[in-house]
Design an enzyme around this catalytic site. Structure first.
Site, PDB file in Angstrom:
ATOM      1  CD  GLU A   7      60.418 -35.997 -44.143  1.00 16.41           C
ATOM      2  OE1 GLU A   7      61.262 -36.339 -44.961  1.00 16.41           O
ATOM      3  OE2 GLU A   7      60.501 -34.746 -43.782  1.00 16.41           O
ATOM      4  CE  LYS A  37      59.046 -28.078 -46.214  1.00 12.10           C
ATOM      5  NZ  LYS A  37      59.726 -28.116 -44.945  1.00 12.10           N
TER       6      LYS A  37
END
Length: 296
Positions: free
Chosen positions: A138, A215
């Protein structure tokens, strides 16, 4: 792609893009499985998001305004992942994500500037200590450190070096898979809930957490994601719009975060184009809103 073109498209062509719930329901019925294993959640979600985007364009509105209405003016505080460990990095650090949250800044623009400056300050500190400045999934740095405590100390050093004050302008956040902390801490359930209303409902009943990581591609449609957020709102729980480790440069979730008004977003470090794309879109939204924009 084959599922979209050959199975989903014939069922949806001719429907109005504005009928989001109906479009999503048709796809759910076409799939017919509880976990979307026939068509795949990615195929269903791609179409669901595309329908919302098309409807917004047809209405001449920005996506965030179309999804959330004229009151969508709240920009989210970024949970910026600047040190990686655990499953997201090939190093010796146990905790998966060490994040900074620039809560005490006046607007998103200055918050992003602050996060970027701390990120660059951390890079200089790591180089000075002969630590690796390679990044994890990330975008956060992934050096081999002596302990989790050292990771926190390095971030605090970077905050000071960049000219900001920890505990006033910058706060630390951890994605550590912890099950319980002091009651005033925001405990965000991720895999415990998987953006699913059935699991969130049970979590609320059992007080398993007090916030949910949201999500879109974990549940598979825009409508189901909104339903999960509505459940959080009714329970007084927080919700954090989140990316996945394997991301693209699509910016839907940036508009979605503003539309839902939760005030928090988790989309990685100030590094890698698939992360920066979301931050850039939020900068555009803040500029578009002008004086109406609310940060955090």
């Amino acid at each position: 792609v084959e599922n979209v073109n050959k199975q989903i498209a014939p069922e949806l062509v001719g429907m109005y893009a504005e009928d989001q719930s109906k479009i999503d329901q048709v796809m759910l019925e076409l799939d017919g499985t509880k976990s979307k294993e026939k068509l795949g959640a990615n195929a269903i979600l791609g179409v669901s998001m595309a329908a919302a985007d098309a409807a917004a364009k047809n209405a001449g509105l920005s996506l965030y305004s179309y999804l959330g209405g004229v009151g969508s003016t709240r920009l989210p505080v970024p949970m910026m992942n600047i040190l990686n460990g655990g499953e997201h990095a090939d190093n010796s650090v146990d905790i998966q994500e060490f994040m900074i949250m620039p809560i005490g800044l006046p607007n998103f623009r200055e918050a992003l500037r602050c996060g970027s400056e701390i990120f660059q300050a951390l890079k200089k500190i790591l180089l000075a200590k002969n630590y690796s400045t390679g990044v994890g999934d990330e975008g956060g740095f992934a050096p081999n450190l002596g302990s989790n405590q050292e990771a926190c100390d390095l971030i605090l050093e970077a905050v000071e070096k960049a000219g900001y004050k920890a505990g006033k302008e910058i706060f630390l956040a951890l994605d550590s898979a912890a099950s319980s902390f002091f009651k005033q801490v925001q405990i965000v359930g991720d895999d415990l809930f998987v953006t699913n209303t059935e699991f969130v409902k049970r979590g609320i009943k059992e007080s398993s957490a007090n916030a949910v990581l949201i999500k879109l591609n974990q549940i598979g449609t825009v409508s189901e994601t909104v339903a999960t957020i509505e459940m959080c709102r009714k329970a007084g729980w927080n919700y954090v719009i989140s990316h996945r480790s394997g991301e693209t440069e699509d910016t839907f979730m940036a508009d979605f975060a503003v539309a839902m008004g939760g005030g928090q977003i988790k989309t990685g470090s100030a590094c890698r184009s698939e992360r920066i794309a979301k931050y850039n879109r939020l900068l555009e939204i803040e500029a578009e809103l002008g004086g109406l924009a609310i940060y955090g």
